[in-house]
Design a protein around this motif. Structure first.
Motif, PDB file in Angstrom:
ATOM      1  N   THR A  12      -0.738   9.149   3.606  1.00  0.00           N
ATOM      2  CA  THR A  12       0.483   8.355   3.632  1.00  0.00           C
ATOM      3  C   THR A  12       1.046   8.272   5.045  1.00  0.00           C
ATOM      4  O   THR A  12       1.513   7.222   5.485  1.00  0.00           O
ATOM      5  N   ALA A  13       1.001   9.415   5.768  1.00  0.00           N
ATOM      6  CA  ALA A  13       1.490   9.414   7.155  1.00  0.00           C
ATOM      7  C   ALA A  13       0.665   8.470   8.009  1.00  0.00           C
ATOM      8  O   ALA A  13       1.184   7.754   8.867  1.00  0.00           O
ATOM      9  N   GLN A  36       1.657   4.999   7.106  1.00  0.00           N
ATOM     10  CA  GLN A  36       3.001   4.716   7.584  1.00  0.00           C
ATOM     11  C   GLN A  36       2.980   4.352   9.063  1.00  0.00           C
ATOM     12  O   GLN A  36       3.644   3.396   9.488  1.00  0.00           O
ATOM     13  N   ALA A  37       2.200   5.097   9.838  1.00  0.00           N
ATOM     14  CA  ALA A  37       2.113   4.785  11.260  1.00  0.00           C
ATOM     15  C   ALA A  37       1.505   3.410  11.482  1.00  0.00           C
ATOM     16  O   ALA A  37       1.837   2.718  12.446  1.00  0.00           O
ATOM     17  N   SER A  38       0.625   2.996  10.573  1.00  0.00           N
ATOM     18  CA  SER A  38      -0.047   1.713  10.737  1.00  0.00           C
ATOM     19  C   SER A  38       0.866   0.528  10.461  1.00  0.00           C
ATOM     20  O   SER A  38       0.579  -0.581  10.888  1.00  0.00           O
ATOM     21  N   VAL A  39       1.930   0.739   9.706  1.00  0.00           N
ATOM     22  CA  VAL A  39       2.752  -0.398   9.294  1.00  0.00           C
ATOM     23  C   VAL A  39       4.196  -0.315   9.773  1.00  0.00           C
ATOM     24  O   VAL A  39       5.012  -1.153   9.395  1.00  0.00           O
ATOM     25  N   ASP A  78       0.827  -1.197   0.000  1.00  0.00           N
ATOM     26  CA  ASP A  78       0.000   0.000   0.000  1.00  0.00           C
ATOM     27  C   ASP A  78       0.867   1.256   0.000  1.00  0.00           C
ATOM     28  O   ASP A  78       0.557   2.240  -0.681  1.00  0.00           O
ATOM     29  N   LEU A  79       1.961   1.215   0.723  1.00  0.00           N
ATOM     30  CA  LEU A  79       2.865   2.368   0.737  1.00  0.00           C
ATOM     31  C   LEU A  79       3.522   2.581  -0.618  1.00  0.00           C
ATOM     32  O   LEU A  79       3.714   3.710  -1.063  1.00  0.00           O
TER      33      LEU A  79
END
Length: 541
Positions: free
Chosen positions: A295-296, A299-302, A135-136
């Motif tokens: 995106t942030a 990003q925190a989720s992964v 996803d990123l």
């Protein structure tokens, strides 16, 4: 190293595809900003011309702006399609390469010193964590596009006045800092909790799924669901906090956008059409930068998942040579010397360490007992040396979810149909396989599918025979067989051992298979090394 960079390096061409996607994303973002700005100017100018009367309307050239608006709309649509096409293709190829690379690193590890990963944990890393990274990768082009759109927005906002452009630039410059702070405060903790909860749930689910037949047979479904409920609830709660954080971010971002547009309006000193252009361009610039917010959030989720992937990628990857036709080495079990070709039964009560010893000889776990190969303690032997010497048919025979032929080809490269047919005949499984739809190409489901426990063990035995290793390790090879089939299997196996000269180390509580051996070695006679426990591992026996 950046995990996204690692992923892109795994697939040739993915970086090129991602560059194309980034170019399309930039074009789409710039076209979107220009479309908003031009639409704002056009509508305002047309309204003012209409208010000025018929002469002003006739003098107003609406064809060129309307054609430009349509062209920009088409360009934005086509560019967005290109961005999604190439970014998803790049992500799929990169993730495929990354999964293959990480699996290769896991497979190359010496089982005796490898990371203590359960099957569920490994599955979680190779599926969920990589899906999050995918996803990123898909969102990566939007970051550069957002910055380019912000710059274009500032330039267009200058049409309303230099102060408007300056105020918008300040607001856009502060936005990434605000978004990172919000993501850290609102999502970092819940993201870590969600990652941990998902990993725990997947690990336990895989463990329970392997026993699904027993769970169904004993009516334990409700108990299993009750056991999984706290793990599921923990995951749901963490995800709920994540979604709340995302909603708060979206609301704050909307308020931030309204504030930016208001400041641009306050600083404007141009004509109304140009002010409208500046206002819509400002709103579009803030919206484009909102991609950084999403995106942030992702990003925190992964982050926790990326750390787990980085741990796998840090594993050493050495060329693991294919098992070779190695010269048979002598074995020492305590004080008992076994020459190549010897046939011995390791005896002892249940739980005394016999299976652990067999797995240790095969290189699957450390051996803390006084056991040597070729004059060297097993701990000093490499995994390759052990694989070249021993073929194990374990008590719990693992099966690949593929065809019967796929399971047999795991033994070594170059196995043909004749080799497989001969091995299945020795294992007394040839007639059963011939009766299946497709014969040797019949596909097994998970854990051996429709094969019974005894059939899976015999398929495992056939696979071990095909390896051509100097020593054969058999752990309860006739368990689950009737007396007639057991006698036939022992007869055929004896002929094969005589023909090939293969050595045999047998573990069996049934008396019939012991006829294959020349001597018996009690597992209790194999002393542990100084400071160590019983054979296999100190505490497992």
């Amino acid at each position: 190293m950046n995990p996204i960079r690692i992923a892109l390096d795994k697939a040739t061409g993915s970086a090129t595809l991602l560059r194309r996607a980034t170019l399309c994303a930039v074009i789409a973002a710039l076209a979107g900003i220009a479309l908003l700005a031009l639409a704002g100017w056009f509508l305002t100018a047309a309204a003012m011309a209409g208010a000025a009367g018929t002469i002003a309307v006739q003098a107003f050239n609406y064809l060129v702006p309307s054609a430009a608006i349509r062209l920009l709309a088409i360009l934005r649509t086509v560019s967005r399609y290109g961005e999604r096409l190439w970014s998803h293709r790049a992500a799929l190829e990169a993730m495929g390469g990354l999964r293959a690379s990480l699996f290769a690193r896991l497979a190359a590890q010496d089982s005796r010193t490898a990371l203590p990963l359960s099957s569920g944990d490994a599955a979680a890393r190779l599926t969920g964590d990589i899906d999050a990274l995918e996803d990123l990768v898909v969102r990566r082009p939007s970051r550069i596009a957002g910055l380019m759109a912000a710059l274009a927005g500032v330039i267009l906002a200058a049409s309303g006045g230099w102060l408007s452009a300056l105020l918008l630039a300040v607001m856009l410059a502060a936005l990434p800092l605000l978004l990172r702070s919000l993501a850290r405060r609102l999502t970092e903790g819940p993201a870590q909790q969600a990652a941990d909860a998902l990993g725990a749930l997947r690990t336990r689910y895989v463990e329970l799924a392997s026993a699904r037949a027993e769970i169904a047979a004993y009516g334990l479904g409700n108990r299993v669901m009750a056991e999984l409920a706290p793990l599921t609830r923990r995951l749901d709660q963490a995800r709920a906090r994540l979604f709340i954080g995302e909603g708060v971010q979206a609301a704050l971002l909307a308020a931030y956008s309204a504030l930016a547009v208001m400041l641009v309006l306050l600083g404007a000193d141009a004509a109304a059409p140009l002010v409208a252009l500046a206002l819509l361009a400002s709103a579009g610039a803030v919206e484009a930068m909102a991609g950084l917010s999403r995106t942030a959030f992702r990003q925190a989720s992964v982050d926790a998942g990326l750390a787990r992937l980085a741990a796998l990628d840090a594993l050493p990857l050495e060329d693991t040579p294919a098992p070779s036709a190695a010269t048979a080495q002598a074995i020492r079990l305590g004080g008992v010397e076994l020459r190549p070709g010897a046939r011995v039964a390791v005896t002892g009560r249940s739980g005394s360490g016999k299976s652990l010893l067999a797995e240790g000889l095969a290189g699957l776990r450390p051996v803390t007992a006084d056991v040597a190969l070729g004059g060297h303690l097993l701990a000093a032997c490499s995994g390759t040396e052990l694989r070249d010497q021993f073929a194990l048919s374990p008590q719990d025979a693992p099966m690949l979810a593929g065809s019967i032929a796929d399971n047999l080809r795991l033994a070594r490269p170059g196995i043909d149909a004749a080799d497989m047919a001969d091995a299945l005949h020795i294992a007394c499984l040839d007639q059963r396989i011939a009766s299946l739809p497709g014969g040797i190409d019949y596909r097994l489901g998970e854990a051996g599918g429709t094969l019974s426990g005894g059939e899976r063990k015999r398929l495992s035995l056939a696979r071990a025979l095909l390896t051509g290793r100097p020593w054969l390790l058999l752990d309860e090879p006739t368990e689950g067989l009737d007396a007639a089939t057991e006698a036939l299997l022992i007869s055929r196996l004896r002929i094969w051992l005589d023909r090939t000269g293969t050595g045999l180390i047998l573990i069996s509580h049934r008396p019939a298979p012991l006829a294959l051996t020349d001597r018996q070695v009690p597992v209790s006679a194999i002393a542990p090394l100084p400071g160590q426990g019983l054979p296999g591992v100190a505490s497992a026996a």
